[in-house]
Scaffold this active site. Sequence first.
Site, mmCIF file in Angstrom:
data_model
loop_
_atom_site.group_PDB
_atom_site.id
_atom_site.type_symbol
_atom_site.label_atom_id
_atom_site.label_comp_id
_atom_site.label_asym_id
_atom_site.label_seq_id
_atom_site.Cartn_x
_atom_site.Cartn_y
_atom_site.Cartn_z
ATOM 1 N N LYS A 1 3.926 -3.819 6.824
ATOM 2 C CA LYS A 1 3.986 -4.106 5.391
ATOM 3 C C LYS A 1 5.363 -3.751 4.828
ATOM 4 O O LYS A 1 5.948 -4.515 4.054
ATOM 5 C CB LYS A 1 2.891 -3.308 4.647
ATOM 6 C CG LYS A 1 1.492 -3.882 4.790
ATOM 7 C CD LYS A 1 0.503 -3.047 3.995
ATOM 8 C CE LYS A 1 -0.910 -3.582 4.118
ATOM 9 N NZ LYS A 1 -1.079 -4.895 3.453
ATOM 10 N N SER B 1 0.832 -1.194 0.000
ATOM 11 C CA SER B 1 0.000 0.000 0.000
ATOM 12 C C SER B 1 0.867 1.243 0.000
ATOM 13 O O SER B 1 1.936 1.271 0.607
ATOM 14 C CB SER B 1 -0.900 0.007 1.236
ATOM 15 O OG SER B 1 -1.607 1.234 1.355
ATOM 16 N N ASP C 1 5.276 7.565 5.634
ATOM 17 C CA ASP C 1 4.812 8.458 6.699
ATOM 18 C C ASP C 1 4.355 7.630 7.903
ATOM 19 O O ASP C 1 3.315 6.978 7.863
ATOM 20 C CB ASP C 1 3.650 9.307 6.175
ATOM 21 C CG ASP C 1 3.098 10.262 7.226
ATOM 22 O OD1 ASP C 1 3.747 10.427 8.291
ATOM 23 O OD2 ASP C 1 2.014 10.832 6.982
#
Length: 250
Positions: free
Chosen positions: A152, A130, A135
């Site tokens: 992830k 994703s 951030d």
Amino acid sequence: MSVEWERCRCVARCKLVYKKLKERSDQYVARGLVRTEESKQSIGGADDLYVGDIRDADSILPAIQGIDALIILTSAVPKMKPGFDPTKGGRPEFYFEDGSYPEQVDWIGQKNQIDAAKAAGVKQIVLVGSMGGTDLNNPLNKLGNGNILVWKRKAEQYLADSGIPYTIIRAGGLQDKEGGNRELLIGKDDELLKTETRTIARPDVAEVCIQALQFEEAKFKAFDLASKPEGTGKPTKDFKALFSQITTRF
């Protein structure tokens, strides 16, 4: 080519990949890994659907043996806490079920798959992640205090360090729309999140996963993926050219 896709908790995306692979039986011998017998039956119950738990390394070995490529679509999915009333304002609260936190699904589960694939001699892994991972304060990390993008990215780095040829696709916001009708956009370092083109149809992500198996230009590459609005630009058909735009290995 024998290809396996791993069922994510987002069943729609996985069904799309499986269907597309099955439609190209002249190119691929598809095999799927699902978490429960119920999931297997919901997809059709075919003999090429294996049941296993990615958190249990031994349980996924039968599905991995003998494949040439692996498409990983795993994602932990938060649930909304009961009692939220949108008419009263405020924001809903989310949680992850025990055993289904991002650390367990997106890190340990993906690591188990990568390790099994490496041991089995798999020639390429396509991993769907994703956008937003640059951030730490991204709102997705705050859902259920799961730090989903952190885990992830940890799995992505593990894959990049594994030595297996890889393609890491960091998809934008997923939309339930028809695929093949939009111009796809490649980005890096979440630059696309700063624009109005930060979403993509689920079927387009599935198509890019499969196209990545066909071109050397997609190997050892990591990239963000989104699309222009339908009717803007030309629908992407030349995937070799698309992958050739990518300059980042992670």
